[in-house]
Scaffold this motif. Structure first.
Motif, PDB file in Angstrom:
ATOM      1  N   ASP A 188      28.530 -19.677 -17.229  1.00 58.79           N
ATOM      2  CA  ASP A 188      29.373 -20.445 -16.320  1.00 58.79           C
ATOM      3  C   ASP A 188      28.482 -21.169 -15.310  1.00 58.79           C
ATOM      4  O   ASP A 188      27.612 -20.548 -14.688  1.00 58.79           O
ATOM      5  N   GLY A 189      28.716 -22.454 -15.154  1.00 61.45           N
ATOM      6  CA  GLY A 189      27.891 -23.213 -14.226  1.00 61.45           C
ATOM      7  C   GLY A 189      28.190 -24.694 -14.288  1.00 61.45           C
ATOM      8  O   GLY A 189      29.320 -25.109 -14.583  1.00 61.45           O
ATOM      9  N   TYR A 190      27.169 -25.482 -14.001  1.00 64.24           N
ATOM     10  CA  TYR A 190      27.252 -26.938 -14.046  1.00 64.24           C
ATOM     11  C   TYR A 190      26.414 -27.457 -15.206  1.00 64.24           C
ATOM     12  O   TYR A 190      25.570 -26.734 -15.747  1.00 64.24           O
ATOM     13  N   ALA A 191      26.635 -28.714 -15.567  1.00 66.98           N
ATOM     14  CA  ALA A 191      25.854 -29.342 -16.636  1.00 66.98           C
ATOM     15  C   ALA A 191      25.411 -30.733 -16.188  1.00 66.98           C
ATOM     16  O   ALA A 191      25.872 -31.749 -16.711  1.00 66.98           O
ATOM     17  N   PRO A 192      24.509 -30.806 -15.184  1.00 68.16           N
ATOM     18  CA  PRO A 192      24.070 -32.119 -14.685  1.00 68.16           C
ATOM     19  C   PRO A 192      23.228 -32.865 -15.708  1.00 68.16           C
ATOM     20  O   PRO A 192      22.589 -32.263 -16.570  1.00 68.16           O
ATOM     21  N   MET A 193      23.238 -34.197 -15.586  1.00 64.40           N
ATOM     22  CA  MET A 193      22.422 -35.044 -16.452  1.00 64.40           C
ATOM     23  C   MET A 193      21.279 -35.624 -15.647  1.00 64.40           C
ATOM     24  O   MET A 193      21.440 -35.976 -14.480  1.00 64.40           O
ATOM     25  N   PHE A 194      20.101 -35.724 -16.298  1.00 65.52           N
ATOM     26  CA  PHE A 194      18.894 -36.192 -15.641  1.00 65.52           C
ATOM     27  C   PHE A 194      18.276 -37.332 -16.448  1.00 65.52           C
ATOM     28  O   PHE A 194      18.419 -37.390 -17.671  1.00 65.52           O
ATOM     29  N   GLY A 195      17.564 -38.206 -15.742  1.00 66.17           N
ATOM     30  CA  GLY A 195      16.830 -39.278 -16.394  1.00 66.17           C
ATOM     31  C   GLY A 195      15.430 -39.369 -15.812  1.00 66.17           C
ATOM     32  O   GLY A 195      15.275 -39.602 -14.610  1.00 66.17           O
ATOM     33  N   TYR A 196      14.398 -39.174 -16.657  1.00 65.52           N
ATOM     34  CA  TYR A 196      13.013 -39.140 -16.209  1.00 65.52           C
ATOM     35  C   TYR A 196      12.246 -40.340 -16.749  1.00 65.52           C
ATOM     36  O   TYR A 196      12.441 -40.742 -17.907  1.00 65.52           O
ATOM     37  N   LEU A 197      11.331 -40.863 -15.946  1.00 65.50           N
ATOM     38  CA  LEU A 197      10.548 -42.047 -16.305  1.00 65.50           C
ATOM     39  C   LEU A 197       9.080 -41.685 -16.415  1.00 65.50           C
ATOM     40  O   LEU A 197       8.524 -41.022 -15.527  1.00 65.50           O
ATOM     41  N   GLY A 198       8.432 -42.159 -17.491  1.00 63.77           N
ATOM     42  CA  GLY A 198       7.002 -41.967 -17.660  1.00 63.77           C
ATOM     43  C   GLY A 198       6.646 -40.576 -18.146  1.00 63.77           C
ATOM     44  O   GLY A 198       7.458 -39.658 -18.113  1.00 63.77           O
ATOM     45  N   THR A 199       5.402 -40.433 -18.589  1.00 67.71           N
ATOM     46  CA  THR A 199       4.948 -39.117 -19.024  1.00 67.71           C
ATOM     47  C   THR A 199       4.821 -38.157 -17.850  1.00 67.71           C
ATOM     48  O   THR A 199       4.811 -36.936 -18.043  1.00 67.71           O
ATOM     49  N   GLU A 200       4.724 -38.691 -16.618  1.00 69.52           N
ATOM     50  CA  GLU A 200       4.691 -37.831 -15.435  1.00 69.52           C
ATOM     51  C   GLU A 200       6.053 -37.251 -15.110  1.00 69.52           C
ATOM     52  O   GLU A 200       6.158 -36.224 -14.447  1.00 69.52           O
ATOM     53  N   GLY A 201       7.114 -37.923 -15.552  1.00 71.11           N
ATOM     54  CA  GLY A 201       8.460 -37.393 -15.356  1.00 71.11           C
ATOM     55  C   GLY A 201       9.055 -37.662 -13.998  1.00 71.11           C
ATOM     56  O   GLY A 201       9.656 -36.768 -13.395  1.00 71.11           O
ATOM     57  N   TYR A 202       8.934 -38.891 -13.482  1.00 72.93           N
ATOM     58  CA  TYR A 202       9.601 -39.237 -12.225  1.00 72.93           C
ATOM     59  C   TYR A 202      11.103 -39.260 -12.462  1.00 72.93           C
ATOM     60  O   TYR A 202      11.591 -39.844 -13.431  1.00 72.93           O
ATOM     61  N   LEU A 203      11.840 -38.621 -11.577  1.00 67.63           N
ATOM     62  CA  LEU A 203      13.292 -38.493 -11.736  1.00 67.63           C
ATOM     63  C   LEU A 203      13.972 -39.718 -11.146  1.00 67.63           C
ATOM     64  O   LEU A 203      13.887 -39.966  -9.945  1.00 67.63           O
ATOM     65  N   ILE A 204      14.650 -40.492 -11.986  1.00 66.01           N
ATOM     66  CA  ILE A 204      15.236 -41.765 -11.563  1.00 66.01           C
ATOM     67  C   ILE A 204      16.720 -41.631 -11.256  1.00 66.01           C
ATOM     68  O   ILE A 204      17.228 -42.219 -10.306  1.00 66.01           O
ATOM     69  N   ASN A 205      17.433 -40.852 -12.041  1.00 66.54           N
ATOM     70  CA  ASN A 205      18.883 -40.763 -11.843  1.00 66.54           C
ATOM     71  C   ASN A 205      19.357 -39.355 -12.176  1.00 66.54           C
ATOM     72  O   ASN A 205      18.819 -38.694 -13.068  1.00 66.54           O
ATOM     73  N   VAL A 206      20.349 -38.890 -11.437  1.00 69.38           N
ATOM     74  CA  VAL A 206      20.978 -37.595 -11.697  1.00 69.38           C
ATOM     75  C   VAL A 206      22.488 -37.756 -11.553  1.00 69.38           C
ATOM     76  O   VAL A 206      22.973 -38.667 -10.886  1.00 69.38           O
ATOM     77  N   GLU A 207      23.194 -36.856 -12.181  1.00 68.08           N
ATOM     78  CA  GLU A 207      24.652 -36.824 -12.042  1.00 68.08           C
ATOM     79  C   GLU A 207      25.124 -35.394 -12.211  1.00 68.08           C
ATOM     80  O   GLU A 207      24.878 -34.771 -13.259  1.00 68.08           O
ATOM     81  N   LEU A 208      25.742 -34.844 -11.185  1.00 58.94           N
ATOM     82  CA  LEU A 208      26.285 -33.494 -11.275  1.00 58.94           C
ATOM     83  C   LEU A 208      27.581 -33.535 -12.069  1.00 58.94           C
ATOM     84  O   LEU A 208      28.464 -34.357 -11.793  1.00 58.94           O
ATOM     85  N   ARG A 209      27.691 -32.648 -13.045  1.00 61.19           N
ATOM     86  CA  ARG A 209      28.861 -32.615 -13.909  1.00 61.19           C
ATOM     87  C   ARG A 209      29.389 -31.189 -14.007  1.00 61.19           C
ATOM     88  O   ARG A 209      28.641 -30.226 -13.850  1.00 61.19           O
ATOM     89  N   LYS A 210      30.678 -31.087 -14.287  1.00 64.47           N
ATOM     90  CA  LYS A 210      31.267 -29.780 -14.543  1.00 64.47           C
ATOM     91  C   LYS A 210      30.629 -29.166 -15.781  1.00 64.47           C
ATOM     92  O   LYS A 210      30.205 -29.866 -16.700  1.00 64.47           O
ATOM     93  N   GLY A 211      30.591 -27.846 -15.814  1.00 65.19           N
ATOM     94  CA  GLY A 211      29.919 -27.179 -16.914  1.00 65.19           C
ATOM     95  C   GLY A 211      30.524 -27.460 -18.275  1.00 65.19           C
ATOM     96  O   GLY A 211      29.814 -27.520 -19.276  1.00 65.19           O
TER      97      GLY A 211
END
Length: 453
Positions: free
Chosen positions: A165-188
């Motif tokens: 039980d929890g959340y299921a956020p979505m993430f978007g990472y840029l580059g091999t370093e993994g800079y986080l560009i966008n997130v969205e909190l979602r229901k589990g």
């Protein structure tokens, strides 16, 4: 004979999170606190502490791995260093921090993402691409990662596909370093494809504010949808690699197709046989809208035990880049698995898997603050690598690394102990003689303060 070291209590001004200095320097470069003077539909009854000071304080807590409201009380005992390092005038109390986060909610999310993009564009070292036989592409990895918040009654907590039980956020990472560009909190319980076209559209808009280089967006099989392709093809210089969802396709059909397809690479060994190739038709002979790369495995043994009947495993991929070998496509997708490490850094290193609030909008705001905190620590880590290599500082690891994990950044630079000194009408911080990271920390702070944003 070892010498016994005793405990002595002094009255020196000591700090244990001197790494907040480079964090404050990054926030100052983008005028973070000033961005939230006028938030729509957010009316505060306590004008003594601004919205920017509240968000900066919470961001500081996340950067030191304490994303809980009560952790602010540690800094309130002697708030001088915390407030000066973070560039704020007041340190809020636990109750004030909680109430204002609930009041602001999701109204600051877009401003936080804009601030993060500006910081990456102005302060991050060069973003590294992945190399292919037909050119270099900057990876843009999108993925959903469940956050376990079981045994709570928080708003939006429900059953995830991981069985917790929890959340299921979505993430978007840029580059091999993994800079986080966008997130969205979602229901589990939300399906990973729901709202993904809008997420893709937003992340591409944000990414193009950072770089104009060719992009390779990589998605899991849960996002194998024509809607995503329709969004992506509107943007120039953006290709896509998606693991296909086999749905009800026959595994035996793919096995037969692999055996009968020309130019297939066959790898035989004691425990399995693997066919790797490319096709323009499905197992039923129907033409496909674009070529498919496949990997079919016939496994004779599993976990050291021989199988009575061979087990068939099938992986198929959509790819819009032409000229790549099937094995190269598969390797590119397997590299997408690096994003799981980025999820782990947010959950474990920053300690944000269990959100502090019971309100969905408040947790969404905290997740967006974590986006900025994550990128702040990532930039500090990448700059420290450059400074370490350029100045031959004596803190080299046993092997060459291209990315410093957030936990390492926090342990080496954020949790550095220092002594505050006031002399000649100026404040300074002394790291001490035995600190091996003192020179590195000074170089990183000087670079962040002096380099143009």
């Amino acid at each position: 004979m070892p010498t016994t070291i005793n405990v002595k209590h002094g009255n020196e001004n000591l700090v244990s999170q001197s790494g907040l200095l480079p964090v404050g320097a990054l926030l100052k470069s983008i005028n973070f606190a000033e961005r939230f003077k006028n938030l729509p539909d957010v009316h505060c009854v306590d004008p003594n502490i601004s919205h920017g000071e509240i968000l900066s304080s919470m961001l500081g807590l996340i950067c030191v791995g304490k994303p809980d409201y009560i952790a602010i009380e540690i800094f309130r005992q002697d708030p001088f260093f915390f407030t000066q390092a973070m560039g704020i005038s007041n340190c809020p109390s636990q109750s004030t921090l909680r109430e204002r986060i609930d009041l602001i909610g999701e109204s600051a999310n877009e401003l936080i993402k804009e601030a993060s993009v500006e910081m990456i564009r102005g302060k991050a070292p060069a973003i590294s691409p992945v190399q292919t036989s037909v050119g270099n592409y900057i990876p843009l990895d999108l993925d959903v990662s469940p956050f376990d918040n079981s045994k709570t009654k928080k708003e939006g907590v429900s059953r995830t596909y991981k069985g917790c039980d929890g959340y299921a956020p979505m993430f978007g990472y840029l580059g091999t370093e993994g800079y986080l560009i966008n997130v969205e909190l979602r229901k589990g319980s939300q399906h990973c494809q729901k709202n993904t076209p809008a997420f893709i559209q937003e992340i591409l808009k944000l990414t193009r504010q950072i770089t104009q280089e060719p992009l390779l967006m990589r998605l899991d099989s849960g996002n194998d949808s024509q809607d995503n392709f329709e969004i992506i093809k509107k943007y120039e210089g953006v290709d896509v690699l998606v693991k296909r969802n086999l749905r009800k396709e026959s595994l035996d059909g793919w096995f037969i197709l692999a055996q009968n397809t020309e130019n297939v690479k066959l790898i035989r060994c004691k425990h399995k046989s693997v066919w790797v190739g490319q096709t323009t038709v499905d197992p039923k002979g129907h033409a496909l809208p674009r070529p498919i790369v496949f990997k079919v495995t016939e496994r004779y043994e599993e976990k050291g035990e021989p199988l009575l009947f061979p087990k068939i495993e099938v992986e198929t991929y959509w790819i819009t880049i032409t000229g790549l070998s099937p094995q190269e496509v598969i390797n590119l997708y397997h590299d997408h698995g690096t994003s799981e490490q980025f999820h782990s850094e947010i959950k474990s290193d920053i300690g944000l898997e269990r959100f502090p609030s019971c309100h969905f909008s408040s947790n969404s705001l905290i997740l967006h603050l974590a986006l900025l905190a994550y990128n702040t620590l990532r930039i500090i880590g990448q700059i420290s690598l450059e400074e370490q290599d350029e100045n031959n500082l004596p803190v080299n690891r046993r092997k060459t690394v291209s990315r410093r994990r957030l936990r390492t950044v926090m342990q080496d630079l954020m949790y550095m102990a220092g002594r505050l000194i006031y002399s000649g009408r100026r404040w300074s911080i002394s790291f001490g003689k035995i600190n091996p990271f003192a020179q590195l920390a000074e170089n990183v702070l000087h670079r962040l303060r002096c380099s143009p944003g």
